[in-house]
Write a protein that holds these residues in place. Structure first.
Motif, short mmCIF file in Angstrom:
data_model
loop_
_atom_site.label_atom_id
_atom_site.label_comp_id
_atom_site.label_asym_id
_atom_site.label_seq_id
_atom_site.Cartn_x
_atom_site.Cartn_y
_atom_site.Cartn_z
N ALA A 357 -22.52 -9.22 -3.54
CA ALA A 357 -22.54 -7.78 -3.84
C ALA A 357 -21.63 -6.98 -2.92
N PRO A 358 -20.35 -7.33 -2.89
CA PRO A 358 -19.43 -6.63 -1.97
C PRO A 358 -19.00 -5.28 -2.51
N PRO A 359 -18.53 -4.40 -1.62
CA PRO A 359 -17.80 -3.24 -2.11
C PRO A 359 -16.49 -3.73 -2.74
N THR A 360 -16.00 -3.06 -3.75
CA THR A 360 -14.80 -3.56 -4.45
C THR A 360 -13.69 -2.52 -4.48
N HIS A 361 -13.73 -1.58 -3.50
CA HIS A 361 -12.73 -0.51 -3.54
C HIS A 361 -11.77 -0.55 -2.36
N LEU A 362 -11.79 -1.67 -1.60
CA LEU A 362 -10.95 -1.73 -0.40
C LEU A 362 -10.02 -2.94 -0.45
N VAL A 363 -8.80 -2.76 0.03
CA VAL A 363 -7.92 -3.91 0.23
C VAL A 363 -7.43 -3.89 1.68
N ARG A 364 -7.16 -5.10 2.20
CA ARG A 364 -6.72 -5.25 3.58
C ARG A 364 -5.22 -5.53 3.63
N PHE A 365 -4.52 -4.78 4.47
CA PHE A 365 -3.10 -5.03 4.70
C PHE A 365 -2.91 -5.49 6.14
N CYS A 366 -2.02 -6.46 6.35
CA CYS A 366 -1.65 -6.92 7.69
C CYS A 366 -0.41 -6.15 8.12
N PHE A 367 -0.50 -5.46 9.26
CA PHE A 367 0.66 -4.66 9.71
C PHE A 367 1.44 -5.34 10.83
N ALA A 368 1.09 -6.59 11.18
CA ALA A 368 1.81 -7.30 12.26
C ALA A 368 3.12 -7.87 11.71
N LYS A 369 3.91 -7.03 11.09
CA LYS A 369 5.14 -7.47 10.42
C LYS A 369 6.31 -6.68 10.98
N THR A 370 7.53 -7.04 10.58
CA THR A 370 8.69 -6.28 11.06
C THR A 370 8.70 -4.90 10.39
N ASP A 371 9.36 -3.94 11.05
CA ASP A 371 9.53 -2.62 10.43
C ASP A 371 10.20 -2.75 9.07
N ALA A 372 11.19 -3.65 8.99
CA ALA A 372 11.92 -3.81 7.73
C ALA A 372 10.98 -4.29 6.62
N MET A 373 10.06 -5.20 6.95
CA MET A 373 9.11 -5.67 5.92
C MET A 373 8.16 -4.57 5.51
N ASP A 375 8.73 -1.36 5.62
CA ASP A 375 9.47 -0.38 4.83
C ASP A 375 9.75 -0.90 3.42
N GLU A 376 10.09 -2.19 3.34
CA GLU A 376 10.36 -2.77 2.02
C GLU A 376 9.08 -2.77 1.16
N ALA A 377 7.95 -3.12 1.79
CA ALA A 377 6.68 -3.12 1.05
C ALA A 377 6.37 -1.70 0.56
N LEU A 378 6.58 -0.71 1.42
CA LEU A 378 6.28 0.67 1.02
C LEU A 378 7.22 1.13 -0.10
N ALA A 379 8.49 0.73 -0.01
CA ALA A 379 9.44 1.12 -1.05
C ALA A 379 9.01 0.50 -2.39
N ARG A 380 8.58 -0.78 -2.34
CA ARG A 380 8.14 -1.43 -3.59
C ARG A 380 6.89 -0.77 -4.15
N LEU A 381 5.95 -0.44 -3.26
CA LEU A 381 4.72 0.22 -3.74
C LEU A 381 5.07 1.59 -4.30
N GLY A 382 6.05 2.25 -3.70
CA GLY A 382 6.47 3.57 -4.16
C GLY A 382 7.00 3.53 -5.59
N ARG A 383 7.63 2.41 -5.97
CA ARG A 383 8.16 2.30 -7.34
C ARG A 383 7.02 2.21 -8.35
N VAL A 384 5.88 1.70 -7.94
CA VAL A 384 4.74 1.60 -8.87
C VAL A 384 3.82 2.83 -8.77
N PHE A 385 3.60 3.29 -7.54
CA PHE A 385 2.61 4.37 -7.38
C PHE A 385 3.23 5.72 -6.99
#
Ligand code: PMP
Ligand code: GLN
Length: 386
Positions: A357-373, A375-385
């Motif tokens: 019976a978990p909550p189903t409204h949360l997702v986990r992101f790992c931020f231990a990545k390069t700035d470039a990654m 930024d690229e992830a945000l740019a890709r998400l921006g194209r969808v959302f």
């Protein structure tokens, strides 16, 4: 045919999401591993250690130089209330924190013992506890603040309580336990004569003005705690799989008996390199939280701009985000699949960190990545959302 506990488990969410991310060429903010942070001097040291040898089985408790370095690291950073410092004899080297967790839980649980633990929780705890015959008593931390429900915690303790599993800083929610919360838990442990397995793999990854406190540092707690650390997290080298347990002899001796039949020992070159790193690369791990805090803030700000409800996170590699403003009513798993397939970004559904019976409204992101990654992830998400 097979043991029912493991037969009932799926493939871990981390493996599943990383393979999907690979198949779709996605930016992987799912599985918790850092990118671009590996310390070059330590990698050179490993190469030298591999060339020099030895290459045969080290002692099952770990190379003396690494046990001494871990004890010194423990004493330098996390004191004990009784003034006693961790000594090399209180240290056992393991093949990663995962093995340390299994060794502790197999060693400390008798079939029928109750084990208190906190949801959301890291995925390896429950299968091992159940395989050991333990009975989980889950206490739920509620988003968005993940504060400790003291009444529920007190109610989870009973005459059969033997072990507590405590993960601070916590995966996935980034909760860093406060001293008063630890004291409350310590009081219950003393009243019920329980011991704790303290998963502190993110001990150096605490942000802002918060500080990491180990349960073992509280008055009377050192003898009740098996503290687990991981070089994978200290040095951003998760593939190395070198971990450790620090505990007083009465607790460590049975844990060592389990360890001798799980892995027995760990590659000597890796042990020698980690021993060198703990002593000579302090600036690296003491500076890591500053570096990762900036990454956290970069990803948080970008996700918030896109409409995610970003939750605060005080430690670890991870932040959680409320997807309800963007998900159109679907759950976190469906959302993560859509993120990979449509946006080319991988994340982990937080429901994977619950037993039922978990909550189903949360997702986990790992931020231990390069700035470039990031930024690229945000740019890709921006194209969808966007
Ligand atoms: N505990 C927690 C809370 C973790 O997030 C992880 C994951 N990486 C581990 C233990 C396992 O660490 P290791 O890679 O050293 O086995
Ligand atoms: N601890 C890592 C995470 O939470 C994953 C480790 C693993 O894949 N076993 O993402």
């Amino acid at each position: 045919m097979a043991n029912s506990v493991f037969a009932a488990c799926g493939t871990t969410i981390f493996e599943t999401m990383s393979r999907l991310a690979q198949a779709h060429g996605a930016v992987n903010l799912g599985q918790g591993f850092p990118e671009g942070l590996e310390p070059p001097a330590l990698i050179e040291r490993l190469a030298a250690a591999a060339a020099e040898g030895p290459h045969q089985y080290p002692s099952m408790m770990g190379l003396p130089e690494l046990r001494a370095a871990i004890a010194a690291h423990e004493a330098a950073h996390w004191g004990r209330a009784n003034g006693a410092e961790a000594v090399p004899e209180a240290v056992m080297v393991t093949s990663g924190a995962t093995e340390a967790l299994a060794a502790c839980l197999f060693a400390l649980i008798e079939p029928g013992d109750e084990v208190v633990l906190f949801e959301p929780l890291y995925d390896s705890y429950l299968p091992i506890i159940r395989r050991a015959g333990g009975v989980p008593r889950l206490v739920r931390l509620e988003p968005p603040h993940w504060s400790l429900p003291r009444q529920a915690l007190a109610a989870a303790f009973g005459p059969r309580t033997r072990v507590v599993v405590l993960n601070s800083p916590g995966n996935p929610c980034g909760k860093v336990w406060e001293e008063d919360e630890l004291s409350f838990l310590a009081g219950l442990m003393e009243a019920h004569d329980a011991v704790a397995v303290c998963d502190e793999v993110y001990e150096h990854l605490v942000y802002g003005d918060r500080r990491h406190l180990g349960l073992a540092g509280l008055p009377g707690m050192a003898a009740r705690c098996a503290k687990i650390g991981s070089a994978g997290k200290v040095f951003s080298l998760t593939g190395w799989k070198v971990g450790w347990v620090v505990a007083e002899p009465a607790l460590l001796t049975p844990i060592a008996k389990a360890h001798q039949y799980l892995t027995f020992t760990t590659a000597p070159a890796l042990q020698r390199a980690v021993a060198w790193g703990l002593e000579h690369q302090r600036d690296y791990y003491q500076g890591l939280a500053g570096v990762l805090q900036a990454r956290r803030d970069r990803l948080s700000a970008g996700l918030a701009r896109l409409g995610f409800g970003v939750l605060e996170t005080a430690g670890s590699y991870f932040l959680s985000a409320d997807i309800r403003p963007l998900s159109g009513g679907g759950d976190d798993r469906a959302f993560c699949t859509r993120l990979i397939e449509e946006a080319g970004v991988a994340a982990i559904p937080v429901s994977a960190f619950y037993d039922s019976a978990p909550p189903t409204h949360l997702v986990r992101f790992c931020f231990a990545k390069t700035d470039a990654m990031i930024d690229e992830a945000l740019a890709r998400l921006g194209r969808v959302f966007g």
